[in-house]
Write a protein that holds these residues in place. Structure first.
Motif, short mmCIF file in Angstrom:
data_model
loop_
_atom_site.label_atom_id
_atom_site.label_comp_id
_atom_site.label_asym_id
_atom_site.label_seq_id
_atom_site.Cartn_x
_atom_site.Cartn_y
_atom_site.Cartn_z
N GLU A 161 0.81 -1.21 0.00
CA GLU A 161 0.00 0.00 0.00
C GLU A 161 0.85 1.27 0.00
OE1 GLU A 161 -2.42 0.04 3.47
OE2 GLU A 161 -0.75 -0.12 4.89
N ARG A 162 2.05 1.21 0.60
CA ARG A 162 2.88 2.40 0.67
C ARG A 162 3.69 2.64 -0.61
NH1 ARG A 162 6.45 1.96 5.95
NH2 ARG A 162 6.66 -0.18 5.18
N ALA A 213 1.60 2.85 -5.60
CA ALA A 213 1.30 4.04 -6.42
C ALA A 213 2.53 4.50 -7.17
CB ALA A 213 0.75 5.16 -5.53
N GLN A 214 3.70 4.49 -6.52
CA GLN A 214 4.94 4.90 -7.19
C GLN A 214 5.30 3.91 -8.29
OE1 GLN A 214 8.37 5.23 -4.62
NE2 GLN A 214 9.43 6.59 -6.04
N ASP A 265 2.88 4.63 -11.20
CA ASP A 265 3.24 5.91 -11.84
C ASP A 265 4.48 5.76 -12.70
OD1 ASP A 265 1.16 7.50 -10.94
OD2 ASP A 265 2.17 7.99 -9.06
N SER A 299 -4.48 -1.90 2.26
CA SER A 299 -5.28 -1.15 1.28
C SER A 299 -4.64 -1.12 -0.10
CB SER A 299 -5.48 0.29 1.78
OG SER A 299 -4.24 0.95 1.95
N THR A 300 -3.77 -2.09 -0.41
CA THR A 300 -3.12 -2.13 -1.72
C THR A 300 -4.15 -2.14 -2.85
OG1 THR A 300 -1.19 -3.27 -0.84
CG2 THR A 300 -1.57 -3.45 -3.20
N ASP A 357 -7.16 -1.03 -2.93
CA ASP A 357 -7.86 0.26 -3.08
C ASP A 357 -7.04 1.22 -3.93
OD1 ASP A 357 -9.87 -0.71 -1.45
OD2 ASP A 357 -8.99 0.11 0.37
N VAL A 358 -5.73 1.24 -3.71
CA VAL A 358 -4.86 2.11 -4.51
C VAL A 358 -4.87 1.67 -5.97
CG1 VAL A 358 -2.52 2.99 -4.79
CG2 VAL A 358 -3.41 2.54 -2.49
N ASP A 367 -8.04 2.67 -7.77
CA ASP A 367 -8.04 4.09 -8.12
C ASP A 367 -7.33 4.31 -9.46
OD1 ASP A 367 -8.37 7.01 -7.48
OD2 ASP A 367 -6.17 6.91 -7.51
N PHE A 368 -6.22 3.60 -9.69
CA PHE A 368 -5.51 3.71 -10.97
C PHE A 368 -6.32 3.08 -12.09
CE2 PHE A 368 -1.94 4.84 -8.36
CZ PHE A 368 -1.10 5.58 -9.19
#
Length: 466
Positions: free
Chosen positions: A54-55, A58-59, A62, A85-86, A88-89, A92-93
Protein backbone atom coordinates in the motif's frame (compact mmCIF):
# COMPACT_ATOMS: atom_id res chain seq x y z
CA UNK A 1 -7.07 -18.80 -16.18
CA UNK A 2 -9.43 -16.68 -14.13
CA UNK A 3 -8.99 -12.96 -14.77
CA UNK A 4 -10.64 -10.58 -12.34
CA UNK A 5 -11.02 -6.92 -13.24
CA UNK A 6 -13.33 -4.62 -11.37
CA UNK A 7 -14.75 -7.59 -9.45
CA UNK A 8 -15.74 -9.53 -12.61
CA UNK A 9 -14.31 -13.00 -13.23
CA UNK A 10 -13.75 -14.10 -16.84
CA UNK A 11 -12.42 -17.45 -18.02
CA UNK A 12 -9.69 -16.85 -20.61
CA UNK A 13 -8.02 -19.56 -22.68
CA UNK A 14 -4.80 -18.79 -24.51
CA UNK A 15 -3.76 -20.89 -27.48
CA UNK A 16 -0.10 -21.71 -28.13
CA UNK A 17 0.56 -21.76 -31.92
CA UNK A 18 4.20 -22.89 -31.50
CA UNK A 19 3.77 -25.63 -28.92
CA UNK A 20 4.76 -28.34 -31.43
CA UNK A 21 7.39 -26.36 -33.33
CA UNK A 22 10.99 -27.61 -33.01
CA UNK A 23 12.48 -24.31 -34.27
CA UNK A 24 14.54 -22.08 -32.03
CA UNK A 25 16.79 -19.07 -32.43
CA UNK A 26 16.28 -15.76 -34.26
CA UNK A 27 14.25 -17.14 -37.22
CA UNK A 28 11.80 -18.91 -34.93
CA UNK A 29 11.52 -15.81 -32.73
CA UNK A 30 10.75 -13.63 -35.76
CA UNK A 31 8.04 -16.01 -36.99
CA UNK A 32 6.53 -16.20 -33.53
CA UNK A 33 6.55 -12.40 -33.20
CA UNK A 34 4.84 -12.03 -36.54
CA UNK A 35 2.04 -14.54 -36.04
CA UNK A 36 1.53 -15.13 -32.32
CA UNK A 37 -0.44 -11.92 -31.70
CA UNK A 38 -2.74 -9.67 -33.75
CA UNK A 39 -1.20 -6.45 -35.04
CA UNK A 40 -3.49 -4.24 -32.92
CA UNK A 41 -2.29 -5.80 -29.64
CA UNK A 42 0.07 -3.81 -27.39
CA UNK A 43 3.75 -4.20 -28.20
CA UNK A 44 4.84 -4.51 -24.56
CA UNK A 45 3.16 -5.92 -21.46
CA UNK A 46 4.37 -4.70 -18.07
CA UNK A 47 3.48 -7.05 -15.20
CA UNK A 48 3.36 -5.70 -11.64
CA UNK A 49 3.14 -8.21 -8.78
CA UNK A 50 1.57 -6.72 -5.64
CA UNK A 51 1.04 -7.96 -2.10
CA UNK A 52 0.71 -5.64 0.91
CA UNK A 53 2.39 -2.80 -0.98
CA UNK A 54 0.00 0.00 0.00
CA UNK A 55 2.88 2.40 0.67
CA UNK A 56 4.71 1.73 -2.61
CA UNK A 57 2.28 0.53 -5.31
CA UNK A 58 1.30 4.04 -6.42
CA UNK A 59 4.94 4.90 -7.19
CA UNK A 60 5.36 1.62 -9.07
CA UNK A 61 2.27 2.28 -11.22
CA UNK A 62 3.24 5.91 -11.84
CA UNK A 63 6.71 4.84 -12.98
CA UNK A 64 5.18 2.48 -15.57
CA UNK A 65 2.49 4.88 -16.73
CA UNK A 66 5.03 7.71 -17.24
CA UNK A 67 6.76 5.78 -20.03
CA UNK A 68 7.14 7.71 -23.29
CA UNK A 69 6.78 5.29 -26.19
CA UNK A 70 5.98 5.25 -29.89
CA UNK A 71 4.04 2.00 -29.43
CA UNK A 72 1.06 0.91 -27.31
CA UNK A 73 1.71 -0.99 -24.10
CA UNK A 74 -0.45 -2.52 -21.39
CA UNK A 75 -0.13 -2.97 -17.62
CA UNK A 76 -1.27 -6.14 -15.83
CA UNK A 77 -1.36 -5.99 -12.03
CA UNK A 78 -1.35 -9.41 -10.37
CA UNK A 79 -2.61 -8.82 -6.82
CA UNK A 80 -2.25 -11.69 -4.34
CA UNK A 81 -5.11 -10.84 -1.93
CA UNK A 82 -3.39 -8.18 0.18
CA UNK A 83 -4.52 -7.62 3.75
CA UNK A 84 -3.91 -3.85 3.60
CA UNK A 85 -5.28 -1.15 1.28
CA UNK A 86 -3.12 -2.13 -1.72
CA UNK A 87 -6.17 -3.08 -3.79
CA UNK A 88 -7.86 0.26 -3.08
CA UNK A 89 -4.86 2.11 -4.51
CA UNK A 90 -4.81 -0.17 -7.56
CA UNK A 91 -8.54 0.32 -8.14
CA UNK A 92 -8.04 4.09 -8.12
CA UNK A 93 -5.51 3.71 -10.97
CA UNK A 94 -7.83 1.33 -12.84
CA UNK A 95 -10.61 3.90 -12.65
CA UNK A 96 -8.28 6.52 -14.14
CA UNK A 97 -6.69 4.26 -16.78
CA UNK A 98 -9.33 1.63 -17.62
CA UNK A 99 -7.96 1.04 -21.13
CA UNK A 100 -4.36 0.64 -19.97
CA UNK A 101 -4.52 -1.42 -16.74
CA UNK A 102 -5.88 -4.91 -16.17
CA UNK A 103 -6.06 -6.52 -12.72
CA UNK A 104 -5.90 -10.18 -11.72
CA UNK A 105 -6.69 -10.78 -8.05
CA UNK A 106 -6.28 -14.00 -6.10
CA UNK A 107 -9.33 -15.42 -4.34
CA UNK A 108 -6.95 -16.40 -1.52
CA UNK A 109 -3.31 -15.57 -0.94
CA UNK A 110 -1.23 -17.93 -3.12
CA UNK A 111 2.31 -16.92 -2.20
CA UNK A 112 3.86 -18.77 -5.15
CA UNK A 113 4.92 -18.15 -8.75
CA UNK A 114 1.38 -18.62 -10.08
CA UNK A 115 0.93 -14.95 -9.26
CA UNK A 116 3.53 -14.10 -11.94
CA UNK A 117 2.88 -16.78 -14.54
CA UNK A 118 -0.88 -16.20 -14.73
CA UNK A 119 -0.20 -12.59 -15.75
CA UNK A 120 2.39 -13.64 -18.34
CA UNK A 121 -0.07 -16.12 -19.84
CA UNK A 122 -2.64 -13.33 -20.27
CA UNK A 123 -0.11 -10.86 -21.70
CA UNK A 124 -0.73 -9.64 -25.26
CA UNK A 125 2.57 -7.85 -25.85
CA UNK A 126 5.43 -9.08 -28.05
CA UNK A 127 7.74 -8.22 -25.17
CA UNK A 128 7.25 -8.86 -21.44
CA UNK A 129 8.69 -6.93 -18.53
CA UNK A 130 7.97 -7.00 -14.82
CA UNK A 131 8.53 -5.42 -11.42
CA UNK A 132 7.31 -5.90 -7.87
CA UNK A 133 4.87 -3.47 -6.31
CA UNK A 134 7.54 -2.03 -4.00
CA UNK A 135 10.04 -1.28 -6.81
CA UNK A 136 9.85 1.38 -9.49
CA UNK A 137 11.37 2.62 -12.76
CA UNK A 138 13.18 5.96 -12.90
CA UNK A 139 13.58 6.58 -16.62
CA UNK A 140 10.60 7.45 -18.85
CA UNK A 141 12.56 6.00 -21.79
CA UNK A 142 13.16 2.55 -20.29
CA UNK A 143 10.56 0.67 -22.35
CA UNK A 144 11.40 2.54 -25.57
CA UNK A 145 15.14 1.83 -25.21
CA UNK A 146 14.68 -1.89 -24.66
CA UNK A 147 12.00 -2.15 -27.34
CA UNK A 148 14.18 -0.40 -29.97
CA UNK A 149 17.15 -2.64 -29.22
CA UNK A 150 15.17 -5.88 -29.41
CA UNK A 151 13.44 -4.79 -32.61
CA UNK A 152 16.88 -4.16 -34.15
CA UNK A 153 18.35 -7.44 -32.83
CA UNK A 154 15.99 -10.36 -33.49
CA UNK A 155 18.48 -12.79 -31.93
CA UNK A 156 18.11 -11.05 -28.57
CA UNK A 157 15.84 -12.95 -26.18
CA UNK A 158 16.37 -10.71 -23.14
CA UNK A 159 17.55 -7.17 -22.51
CA UNK A 160 18.37 -5.71 -19.11
CA UNK A 161 20.06 -2.69 -17.56
CA UNK A 162 21.72 -1.43 -14.37
CA UNK A 163 19.56 -1.35 -11.25
CA UNK A 164 20.07 0.84 -8.18
CA UNK A 165 19.47 -0.64 -4.75
CA UNK A 166 17.77 2.03 -2.65
CA UNK A 167 16.50 2.45 0.88
CA UNK A 168 12.83 2.69 1.76
CA UNK A 169 13.00 6.46 1.16
CA UNK A 170 14.80 6.13 -2.19
CA UNK A 171 18.39 6.81 -1.10
CA UNK A 172 20.79 4.92 -3.38
CA UNK A 173 22.81 2.22 -1.61
CA UNK A 174 24.74 0.90 -4.61
CA UNK A 175 24.41 0.28 -8.35
CA UNK A 176 24.06 -3.30 -9.60
CA UNK A 177 26.05 -3.16 -12.84
CA UNK A 178 25.53 -5.45 -15.80
CA UNK A 179 28.09 -7.03 -18.11
CA UNK A 180 29.24 -5.32 -21.32
CA UNK A 181 29.41 -8.50 -23.39
CA UNK A 182 26.50 -10.33 -24.98
CA UNK A 183 25.64 -12.98 -22.43
CA UNK A 184 24.18 -16.44 -22.95
CA UNK A 185 22.30 -18.93 -20.83
CA UNK A 186 25.67 -20.32 -19.64
CA UNK A 187 26.43 -16.93 -18.07
CA UNK A 188 22.95 -16.62 -16.57
CA UNK A 189 23.27 -20.03 -14.91
CA UNK A 190 26.19 -18.64 -12.90
CA UNK A 191 24.05 -15.87 -11.33
CA UNK A 192 20.83 -13.97 -11.92
CA UNK A 193 22.18 -10.63 -13.15
CA UNK A 194 18.98 -9.65 -15.00
CA UNK A 195 16.83 -8.85 -11.94
CA UNK A 196 13.97 -6.37 -12.18
CA UNK A 197 15.44 -4.67 -15.25
CA UNK A 198 14.63 -7.48 -17.68
CA UNK A 199 12.52 -7.46 -20.82
CA UNK A 200 11.81 -10.86 -22.42
CA UNK A 201 10.73 -11.59 -25.96
CA UNK A 202 7.37 -13.32 -25.49
CA UNK A 203 8.06 -15.73 -28.34
CA UNK A 204 10.98 -17.10 -26.28
CA UNK A 205 8.61 -17.93 -23.43
CA UNK A 206 5.80 -19.77 -25.18
CA UNK A 207 5.56 -22.64 -22.70
CA UNK A 208 5.74 -22.07 -18.94
CA UNK A 209 6.32 -25.46 -17.26
CA UNK A 210 4.32 -26.59 -14.26
CA UNK A 211 7.45 -27.08 -12.13
CA UNK A 212 7.97 -23.29 -12.03
CA UNK A 213 5.02 -22.93 -9.63
CA UNK A 214 6.84 -24.14 -6.51
CA UNK A 215 10.26 -22.63 -7.18
CA UNK A 216 11.61 -20.42 -4.36
CA UNK A 217 11.85 -17.52 -6.85
CA UNK A 218 10.38 -16.90 -10.29
CA UNK A 219 12.48 -14.33 -12.17
CA UNK A 220 15.65 -16.44 -12.53
CA UNK A 221 13.85 -19.56 -13.87
CA UNK A 222 11.81 -17.43 -16.31
CA UNK A 223 14.93 -15.75 -17.64
CA UNK A 224 16.69 -19.10 -18.02
CA UNK A 225 13.75 -20.50 -19.97
CA UNK A 226 13.81 -17.50 -22.32
CA UNK A 227 17.62 -17.48 -22.63
CA UNK A 228 17.50 -20.88 -24.34
CA UNK A 229 16.26 -19.06 -27.47
CA UNK A 230 18.73 -16.20 -27.82
CA UNK A 231 21.23 -13.77 -26.37
CA UNK A 232 21.02 -11.61 -23.23
CA UNK A 233 21.90 -7.99 -24.01
CA UNK A 234 22.86 -5.17 -21.64
CA UNK A 235 21.80 -1.51 -21.85
CA UNK A 236 23.92 0.86 -19.76
CA UNK A 237 22.40 3.03 -17.05
CA UNK A 238 20.33 2.52 -13.86
CA UNK A 239 16.78 2.67 -15.23
CA UNK A 240 15.06 1.10 -12.19
CA UNK A 241 15.25 1.15 -8.39
CA UNK A 242 15.13 -2.00 -6.27
CA UNK A 243 13.80 -0.97 -2.86
CA UNK A 244 15.18 -2.54 0.34
CA UNK A 245 12.86 -2.41 3.35
CA UNK A 246 11.91 -4.48 6.38
CA UNK A 247 9.15 -6.38 4.56
CA UNK A 248 11.25 -7.27 1.50
CA UNK A 249 10.70 -10.91 0.61
CA UNK A 250 14.34 -11.47 -0.34
CA UNK A 251 16.57 -8.57 0.70
CA UNK A 252 15.40 -8.65 4.32
CA UNK A 253 16.67 -12.21 4.77
CA UNK A 254 20.12 -12.84 6.34
CA UNK A 255 22.95 -13.35 3.85
CA UNK A 256 23.43 -16.96 4.91
CA UNK A 257 19.74 -17.71 4.31
CA UNK A 258 19.93 -16.03 0.88
CA UNK A 259 22.93 -18.20 -0.02
CA UNK A 260 21.21 -21.40 1.10
CA UNK A 261 18.02 -20.54 -0.82
CA UNK A 262 20.06 -19.69 -3.93
CA UNK A 263 21.81 -23.05 -3.74
CA UNK A 264 18.45 -24.79 -3.26
CA UNK A 265 17.03 -22.95 -6.28
CA UNK A 266 20.09 -23.85 -8.37
CA UNK A 267 19.67 -27.53 -7.50
CA UNK A 268 15.98 -27.38 -8.46
CA UNK A 269 16.82 -25.69 -11.76
CA UNK A 270 19.47 -28.30 -12.49
CA UNK A 271 16.88 -31.05 -12.05
CA UNK A 272 14.86 -29.54 -14.91
CA UNK A 273 17.47 -27.87 -17.16
CA UNK A 274 20.75 -29.50 -16.17
CA UNK A 275 20.66 -32.20 -18.83
CA UNK A 276 21.21 -29.57 -21.57
CA UNK A 277 23.84 -27.53 -19.67
CA UNK A 278 25.64 -29.94 -17.29
CA UNK A 279 29.01 -28.18 -17.21
CA UNK A 280 27.49 -24.74 -16.60
CA UNK A 281 25.43 -25.99 -13.66
CA UNK A 282 28.43 -27.87 -12.25
CA UNK A 283 30.57 -24.71 -12.41
CA UNK A 284 27.80 -22.60 -10.89
CA UNK A 285 27.27 -25.05 -8.05
CA UNK A 286 30.99 -25.14 -7.29
CA UNK A 287 31.17 -21.33 -7.18
CA UNK A 288 28.03 -21.07 -5.06
CA UNK A 289 29.38 -23.64 -2.59
CA UNK A 290 32.52 -21.55 -2.23
CA UNK A 291 30.50 -18.41 -1.53
CA UNK A 292 28.31 -20.32 0.91
CA UNK A 293 31.39 -21.47 2.79
CA UNK A 294 32.68 -17.90 3.03
CA UNK A 295 29.32 -16.65 4.28
CA UNK A 296 28.94 -19.46 6.82
CA UNK A 297 32.42 -18.78 8.25
CA UNK A 298 31.69 -15.06 8.64
CA UNK A 299 28.02 -15.34 9.73
CA UNK A 300 27.08 -14.92 13.41
CA UNK A 301 25.66 -17.82 15.36
CA UNK A 302 22.13 -18.72 14.37
CA UNK A 303 19.52 -17.84 17.00
CA UNK A 304 17.79 -20.94 18.43
CA UNK A 305 14.20 -21.51 17.48
CA UNK A 306 11.30 -21.75 19.93
CA UNK A 307 10.41 -25.25 21.08
CA UNK A 308 7.53 -26.85 23.02
CA UNK A 309 8.05 -24.74 26.19
CA UNK A 310 6.58 -21.83 24.27
CA UNK A 311 3.26 -23.64 24.13
CA UNK A 312 3.46 -24.42 27.84
CA UNK A 313 4.20 -20.78 28.58
CA UNK A 314 1.21 -19.71 26.51
CA UNK A 315 -1.05 -22.12 28.40
CA UNK A 316 0.22 -20.82 31.75
CA UNK A 317 -0.50 -17.25 30.65
CA UNK A 318 -4.05 -18.18 29.71
CA UNK A 319 -4.53 -19.88 33.10
CA UNK A 320 -3.37 -16.71 34.89
CA UNK A 321 -5.72 -14.60 32.79
CA UNK A 322 -8.62 -16.93 33.57
CA UNK A 323 -7.93 -16.64 37.33
CA UNK A 324 -7.84 -12.85 37.06
CA UNK A 325 -11.21 -12.85 35.29
CA UNK A 326 -12.69 -15.02 38.02
CA UNK A 327 -11.43 -12.65 40.74
CA UNK A 328 -12.90 -9.72 38.84
CA UNK A 329 -16.29 -11.50 38.67
CA UNK A 330 -16.18 -12.12 42.45
CA UNK A 331 -15.57 -8.43 43.05
CA UNK A 332 -18.60 -7.58 40.95
CA UNK A 333 -20.78 -9.88 43.05
CA UNK A 334 -19.56 -8.23 46.26
CA UNK A 335 -20.43 -4.81 44.88
CA UNK A 336 -23.88 -6.09 43.99
CA UNK A 337 -24.37 -7.25 47.61
CA UNK A 338 -23.23 -3.84 48.86
CA UNK A 339 -25.71 -2.14 46.54
CA UNK A 340 -28.52 -4.36 47.80
CA UNK A 341 -27.56 -3.55 51.40
CA UNK A 342 -27.62 0.17 50.68
CA UNK A 343 -31.01 -0.17 49.05
CA UNK A 344 -32.36 -2.16 52.02
CA UNK A 345 -31.04 0.44 54.47
CA UNK A 346 -32.64 3.25 52.52
CA UNK A 347 -35.92 1.39 52.38
CA UNK A 348 -35.84 0.68 56.13
CA UNK A 349 -35.15 4.34 56.85
CA UNK A 350 -38.04 5.45 54.68
CA UNK A 351 -40.46 2.98 56.25
CA UNK A 352 -39.40 3.58 59.84
CA UNK A 353 -42.29 5.59 61.30
CA UNK A 354 -41.85 4.58 64.89
CA UNK A 355 -39.05 3.52 67.15
CA UNK A 356 -40.21 -0.05 66.95
CA UNK A 357 -39.99 0.08 63.23
CA UNK A 358 -36.59 1.69 63.54
CA UNK A 359 -35.51 -0.93 66.09
CA UNK A 360 -36.74 -3.70 63.82
CA UNK A 361 -34.92 -2.11 60.94
CA UNK A 362 -31.74 -1.81 63.01
CA UNK A 363 -31.98 -5.43 64.04
CA UNK A 364 -32.50 -6.42 60.44
CA UNK A 365 -29.60 -4.24 59.45
CA UNK A 366 -27.40 -5.77 62.11
CA UNK A 367 -28.28 -9.20 60.87
CA UNK A 368 -27.57 -8.15 57.30
CA UNK A 369 -24.26 -6.75 58.42
CA UNK A 370 -23.44 -9.99 60.12
CA UNK A 371 -24.43 -11.89 57.00
CA UNK A 372 -22.40 -9.47 54.91
CA UNK A 373 -19.42 -9.92 57.18
CA UNK A 374 -19.73 -13.67 56.82
CA UNK A 375 -20.07 -13.24 53.04
CA UNK A 376 -17.08 -10.97 53.03
CA UNK A 377 -15.00 -13.50 54.98
CA UNK A 378 -16.10 -16.21 52.58
CA UNK A 379 -15.24 -14.04 49.58
CA UNK A 380 -11.92 -13.17 51.15
CA UNK A 381 -11.12 -16.86 51.47
CA UNK A 382 -12.15 -17.38 47.83
CA UNK A 383 -9.96 -14.47 46.71
CA UNK A 384 -6.98 -15.82 48.60
CA UNK A 385 -7.50 -19.18 46.96
CA UNK A 386 -7.90 -17.58 43.52
CA UNK A 387 -4.71 -15.56 43.98
CA UNK A 388 -2.88 -18.72 44.97
CA UNK A 389 -4.20 -20.34 41.77
CA UNK A 390 -3.10 -17.27 39.81
CA UNK A 391 0.44 -17.38 41.22
CA UNK A 392 0.80 -21.09 40.63
CA UNK A 393 0.89 -20.66 36.82
CA UNK A 394 3.58 -18.00 37.30
CA UNK A 395 5.69 -20.58 39.08
CA UNK A 396 5.01 -22.93 36.19
CA UNK A 397 6.09 -20.18 33.81
CA UNK A 398 9.37 -19.76 35.72
CA UNK A 399 9.99 -23.48 35.53
CA UNK A 400 9.13 -23.48 31.81
CA UNK A 401 11.52 -20.59 31.21
CA UNK A 402 14.30 -22.39 33.05
CA UNK A 403 13.66 -25.51 30.98
CA UNK A 404 13.57 -23.44 27.82
CA UNK A 405 16.89 -21.78 28.71
CA UNK A 406 18.47 -25.19 29.20
CA UNK A 407 17.04 -26.46 25.91
CA UNK A 408 18.28 -23.30 24.19
CA UNK A 409 21.78 -23.85 25.58
CA UNK A 410 21.69 -27.50 24.47
CA UNK A 411 20.50 -26.45 21.00
CA UNK A 412 23.25 -23.85 20.73
CA UNK A 413 25.83 -26.47 21.72
CA UNK A 414 24.43 -28.83 19.11
CA UNK A 415 24.55 -26.08 16.46
CA UNK A 416 28.19 -25.38 17.28
CA UNK A 417 28.97 -29.09 17.06
CA UNK A 418 27.22 -29.32 13.69
CA UNK A 419 29.12 -26.28 12.50
CA UNK A 420 32.42 -27.96 13.44
CA UNK A 421 31.31 -31.14 11.66
CA UNK A 422 30.39 -29.19 8.51
CA UNK A 423 33.74 -27.40 8.52
CA UNK A 424 35.59 -30.69 8.89
CA UNK A 425 33.51 -32.14 6.05
CA UNK A 426 34.29 -29.16 3.78
CA UNK A 427 38.00 -29.34 4.64
CA UNK A 428 38.05 -33.09 4.03
CA UNK A 429 36.31 -32.63 0.66
CA UNK A 430 38.73 -29.91 -0.44
CA UNK A 431 41.78 -31.92 0.67
CA UNK A 432 40.49 -34.96 -1.17
CA UNK A 433 39.88 -32.88 -4.30
CA UNK A 434 43.46 -31.59 -4.10
CA UNK A 435 44.80 -35.14 -3.79
CA UNK A 436 42.73 -36.18 -6.83
CA UNK A 437 44.14 -33.28 -8.83
CA UNK A 438 47.73 -34.23 -7.90
CA UNK A 439 47.00 -37.87 -8.77
CA UNK A 440 45.61 -36.78 -12.16
CA UNK A 441 48.76 -34.73 -12.89
CA UNK A 442 51.00 -37.70 -11.95
CA UNK A 443 48.90 -39.97 -14.18
CA UNK A 444 49.22 -37.57 -17.12
CA UNK A 445 52.98 -37.33 -16.63
CA UNK A 446 53.24 -41.11 -16.35
CA UNK A 447 51.35 -41.48 -19.64
CA UNK A 448 53.27 -38.76 -21.47
CA UNK A 449 56.85 -39.97 -20.64
CA UNK A 450 56.51 -43.35 -22.47
CA UNK A 451 54.98 -41.54 -25.41
CA UNK A 452 57.90 -39.08 -25.57
CA UNK A 453 60.41 -41.93 -25.34
CA UNK A 454 58.63 -43.75 -28.18
CA UNK A 455 58.69 -40.61 -30.33
CA UNK A 456 62.42 -40.15 -29.64
CA UNK A 457 63.12 -43.79 -30.61
CA UNK A 458 61.18 -43.35 -33.84
CA UNK A 459 63.08 -40.16 -34.68
CA UNK A 460 66.44 -41.85 -33.99
CA UNK A 461 65.43 -44.84 -36.06
CA UNK A 462 64.56 -42.61 -39.02
CA UNK A 463 67.64 -40.36 -38.76
CA UNK A 464 70.23 -42.62 -40.54
CA UNK A 465 67.95 -42.98 -43.50
CA UNK A 466 68.03 -39.25 -44.03
Amino acid sequence: MNEQSGGVSVEIERADPFADSPDCGADALLRADATARPSNDPAVTAVIVAYNHERYIAQALDSVLMQKTTFPYEVIVSEDRSTDSTMDVIQDFVDRYPDRIRVIRSDVNLGNNDVVTRALQLARGRYLTWLDGDDYWVSPDKLQSQFDFMEAHPDSAITYHDVARVTETGEVIRILKGTDKRATIDDLIQSNFVGIGGMIRAAALQDIPAWLRDMPAGDWPLCLLAARSGFIDYLEGPLAHYRIHGSSNWAARPLLEQSLLSLELLNDLEDHLGADYPQSFQRSRRNMMGRLREVSESAPSVAPVALDPEERLRQAEWTAKDATVRAYEAGIRVREVEALLAAATAAAAEKSETMETIHSALEARSKERADLHSEFLRKEAEWRHMFELAFEPMKSIDRALEARSKETADLRTEILQKEQEWRRMFEFAFHRLERMRRRERHTIIALCIPALILVAILLIAQWPGR
